[in-house]
Design a protein around this motif. Structure first.
Motif, PDB file in Angstrom:
ATOM      1  N   ALA A   2       0.831  -1.177   0.051  1.00  0.00           N
ATOM      2  CA  ALA A   2      -0.082   0.166   0.185  1.00  0.00           C
ATOM      3  C   ALA A   2       1.098   1.330   0.106  1.00  0.00           C
ATOM      4  O   ALA A   2       1.635   1.390   0.793  1.00  0.00           O
ATOM      5  N   THR A   3       0.686   2.104  -0.973  1.00  0.00           N
ATOM      6  CA  THR A   3       1.382   3.340  -1.070  1.00  0.00           C
ATOM      7  C   THR A   3       0.604   4.360  -0.321  1.00  0.00           C
ATOM      8  O   THR A   3      -0.535   4.518  -0.414  1.00  0.00           O
ATOM      9  N   PRO A   4       1.347   5.122   0.557  1.00  0.00           N
ATOM     10  CA  PRO A   4       0.472   5.943   1.453  1.00  0.00           C
ATOM     11  C   PRO A   4      -0.134   7.207   0.483  1.00  0.00           C
ATOM     12  O   PRO A   4       0.393   7.486  -0.489  1.00  0.00           O
ATOM     13  N   ASP A   5      -1.307   7.445   1.051  1.00  0.00           N
ATOM     14  CA  ASP A   5      -2.001   8.550   0.289  1.00  0.00           C
ATOM     15  C   ASP A   5      -1.238   9.873  -0.098  1.00  0.00           C
ATOM     16  O   ASP A   5      -1.421  10.262  -1.125  1.00  0.00           O
ATOM     17  N   PHE A   6      -0.435  10.376   0.829  1.00  0.00           N
ATOM     18  CA  PHE A   6       0.219  11.496   0.475  1.00  0.00           C
ATOM     19  C   PHE A   6       1.160  11.420  -0.603  1.00  0.00           C
ATOM     20  O   PHE A   6       1.545  12.145  -1.431  1.00  0.00           O
ATOM     21  N   SER A   9      -0.863  11.487  -3.846  1.00  0.00           N
ATOM     22  CA  SER A   9      -1.281  12.637  -4.113  1.00  0.00           C
ATOM     23  C   SER A   9       0.236  13.287  -4.679  1.00  0.00           C
ATOM     24  O   SER A   9      -0.261  14.161  -5.902  1.00  0.00           O
ATOM     25  N   LEU A  10       1.162  13.256  -4.322  1.00  0.00           N
ATOM     26  CA  LEU A  10       2.383  13.814  -4.780  1.00  0.00           C
ATOM     27  C   LEU A  10       2.599  13.233  -6.170  1.00  0.00           C
ATOM     28  O   LEU A  10       2.968  14.173  -7.293  1.00  0.00           O
ATOM     29  N   ARG A  11       2.522  11.841  -6.310  1.00  0.00           N
ATOM     30  CA  ARG A  11       2.596  11.314  -7.686  1.00  0.00           C
ATOM     31  C   ARG A  11       1.809  12.057  -8.727  1.00  0.00           C
ATOM     32  O   ARG A  11       1.923  12.100  -9.954  1.00  0.00           O
ATOM     33  N   GLY A  15       4.229  13.059 -11.385  1.00  0.00           N
ATOM     34  CA  GLY A  15       4.313  11.804 -12.182  1.00  0.00           C
ATOM     35  C   GLY A  15       5.429  10.686 -11.555  1.00  0.00           C
ATOM     36  O   GLY A  15       5.525  10.703 -10.416  1.00  0.00           O
ATOM     37  N   HIS A  16       6.241  10.254 -12.421  1.00  0.00           N
ATOM     38  CA  HIS A  16       7.135   9.174 -11.710  1.00  0.00           C
ATOM     39  C   HIS A  16       8.533   9.987 -11.575  1.00  0.00           C
ATOM     40  O   HIS A  16       9.383   9.055 -11.406  1.00  0.00           O
ATOM     41  N   ASP A  17       8.895  11.221 -11.428  1.00  0.00           N
ATOM     42  CA  ASP A  17      10.012  11.725 -11.325  1.00  0.00           C
ATOM     43  C   ASP A  17      10.266  11.378  -9.752  1.00  0.00           C
ATOM     44  O   ASP A  17       9.822  10.915  -9.027  1.00  0.00           O
ATOM     45  N   GLY A  84      21.077   7.063   7.105  1.00  0.00           N
ATOM     46  CA  GLY A  84      21.729   6.925   5.824  1.00  0.00           C
ATOM     47  C   GLY A  84      20.996   7.083   4.787  1.00  0.00           C
ATOM     48  O   GLY A  84      19.573   6.651   4.670  1.00  0.00           O
ATOM     49  N   ALA A  85      21.394   7.442   3.315  1.00  0.00           N
ATOM     50  CA  ALA A  85      20.601   7.727   2.232  1.00  0.00           C
ATOM     51  C   ALA A  85      20.726   6.268   1.434  1.00  0.00           C
ATOM     52  O   ALA A  85      21.894   5.911   1.131  1.00  0.00           O
ATOM     53  N   GLY A  86      19.742   6.061   0.908  1.00  0.00           N
ATOM     54  CA  GLY A  86      19.525   4.849   0.011  1.00  0.00           C
ATOM     55  C   GLY A  86      19.823   5.230  -1.426  1.00  0.00           C
ATOM     56  O   GLY A  86      19.879   6.337  -1.745  1.00  0.00           O
ATOM     57  N   GLU A  87      20.138   4.278  -2.338  1.00  0.00           N
ATOM     58  CA  GLU A  87      20.268   4.462  -3.726  1.00  0.00           C
ATOM     59  C   GLU A  87      19.139   4.854  -4.297  1.00  0.00           C
ATOM     60  O   GLU A  87      18.147   4.008  -3.824  1.00  0.00           O
ATOM     61  N   PRO A  88      19.111   5.880  -5.223  1.00  0.00           N
ATOM     62  CA  PRO A  88      17.842   5.702  -6.189  1.00  0.00           C
ATOM     63  C   PRO A  88      17.333   4.510  -6.694  1.00  0.00           C
ATOM     64  O   PRO A  88      18.059   3.603  -7.032  1.00  0.00           O
ATOM     65  N   MET A  89      15.931   4.390  -6.505  1.00  0.00           N
ATOM     66  CA  MET A  89      15.274   3.052  -7.199  1.00  0.00           C
ATOM     67  C   MET A  89      14.121   3.387  -8.049  1.00  0.00           C
ATOM     68  O   MET A  89      13.512   4.438  -7.989  1.00  0.00           O
ATOM     69  N   THR A  90      14.044   2.520  -8.988  1.00  0.00           N
ATOM     70  CA  THR A  90      12.843   2.578  -9.660  1.00  0.00           C
ATOM     71  C   THR A  90      12.018   1.382  -9.799  1.00  0.00           C
ATOM     72  O   THR A  90      12.312   0.268  -9.667  1.00  0.00           O
ATOM     73  N   PHE A  91      10.458   1.693  -9.200  1.00  0.00           N
ATOM     74  CA  PHE A  91       9.632   0.410  -9.025  1.00  0.00           C
ATOM     75  C   PHE A  91       8.909   0.140 -10.441  1.00  0.00           C
ATOM     76  O   PHE A  91       9.134   0.873 -11.501  1.00  0.00           O
ATOM     77  N   PRO A  92       8.470  -0.943 -10.535  1.00  0.00           N
ATOM     78  CA  PRO A  92       7.781  -1.686 -11.886  1.00  0.00           C
ATOM     79  C   PRO A  92       6.732  -0.661 -12.553  1.00  0.00           C
ATOM     80  O   PRO A  92       6.966  -0.680 -13.684  1.00  0.00           O
ATOM     81  N   ASN A  93       6.338   0.277 -11.799  1.00  0.00           N
ATOM     82  CA  ASN A  93       5.187   0.974 -12.325  1.00  0.00           C
ATOM     83  C   ASN A  93       5.940   2.180 -13.007  1.00  0.00           C
ATOM     84  O   ASN A  93       5.383   3.289 -13.645  1.00  0.00           O
ATOM     85  N   GLY A  94       7.392   2.525 -12.634  1.00  0.00           N
ATOM     86  CA  GLY A  94       7.913   3.689 -13.131  1.00  0.00           C
ATOM     87  C   GLY A  94       8.352   4.730 -12.283  1.00  0.00           C
ATOM     88  O   GLY A  94       9.013   5.574 -12.433  1.00  0.00           O
ATOM     89  N   ASP A  95       7.667   4.418 -11.011  1.00  0.00           N
ATOM     90  CA  ASP A  95       8.027   5.486  -9.839  1.00  0.00           C
ATOM     91  C   ASP A  95       9.487   5.477  -9.376  1.00  0.00           C
ATOM     92  O   ASP A  95       9.908   4.371  -9.208  1.00  0.00           O
ATOM     93  N   ALA A  96      10.044   6.463  -9.445  1.00  0.00           N
ATOM     94  CA  ALA A  96      11.738   6.690  -8.882  1.00  0.00           C
ATOM     95  C   ALA A  96      11.526   7.174  -7.541  1.00  0.00           C
ATOM     96  O   ALA A  96      10.785   8.214  -7.101  1.00  0.00           O
ATOM     97  N   CYS A  97      12.353   6.623  -6.532  1.00  0.00           N
ATOM     98  CA  CYS A  97      12.539   7.500  -5.477  1.00  0.00           C
ATOM     99  C   CYS A  97      13.928   6.802  -4.832  1.00  0.00           C
ATOM    100  O   CYS A  97      14.377   6.199  -5.111  1.00  0.00           O
ATOM    101  N   ALA A  98      14.162   7.643  -3.694  1.00  0.00           N
ATOM    102  CA  ALA A  98      15.246   7.347  -2.910  1.00  0.00           C
ATOM    103  C   ALA A  98      14.849   7.657  -1.529  1.00  0.00           C
ATOM    104  O   ALA A  98      14.143   8.637  -1.053  1.00  0.00           O
TER     105      ALA A  98
END
Length: 164
Positions: A2-6, A9-11, A15-17, A84-98
């Motif tokens: 489950a992706t949090p609602d906030f 809303s940002l997405r 978008g996928h940035d 610590g900061a993790g490496e950027p990742m991209t989920f199968p739907n294209g959403d990128a995050c770190a």
């Protein structure tokens, strides 16, 4: 998962940035020195409990909430053991995050340890494991979080580990 609602809303706005997100994790230890781990339903790997705090939620409270939601176990938070900061990742739907993760160590007594169960759809299995007999495959970041927690438990005065 489950992706949090906030975040949803940002997405809608960006978008996928790449999103820079807060994260919390907790290495929970029982009275026998075993570690609480869950097998993630998204990738099949074993990991410590982790999640995303809700806006305004305190990090330690978020770690306890995530642990209860995922495993049915409510730990006592002892300390921050790693930041610590993790490496950027991209989920199968294209959403990128770190993620910027704050890792805690916590403990439970026997009665609380016995409450362990798969409590939501984020895990397919949960259980207690001795540090020298961890299941495989493990999420690589969990190994570092476990190492930091065990180091703190061995020498609490050492404090948290910070990555540079």
């Amino acid at each position: 998962m489950a992706t949090p609602d906030f975040i949803l809303s940002l997405r809608e706005k960006i978008g996928h940035d790449l999103l820079w997100l807060p994260g919390v994790s907790i290495v929970v230890v029982d009275g026998d020195g075993r570690l609480l781990l869950g097998r993630r339903s998204d990738n099949g790997r074993w990991a410590v409990v982790s999640g995303i705090p809700e806006p305004g939620e305190q990090p330690a409270a978020a770690a306890v909430r995530e642990c209860e939601e995922e495993t049915g176990v409510v730990p006592e938070v002892l300390a921050v053991v790693d930041v610590g900061a993790g490496e950027p990742m991209t989920f199968p739907n294209g959403d990128a995050c770190a993620f910027m993760d704050i890792s805690f160590v916590g403990r439970v007594g026997p009665a609380e340890a016995a409450r362990v169960r798969v409590a939501d759809d984020e895990s397919t299995e949960v259980g207690w494991f001795h540090p020298d007999r961890l299941p495989s495959p493990m999420v690589p970041s969990s190994l570092g979080r476990i190492e930091s927690a065990l180091a703190w438990l061995a020498e609490p005065a050492s404090g948290a580990r910070f990555h540079f």
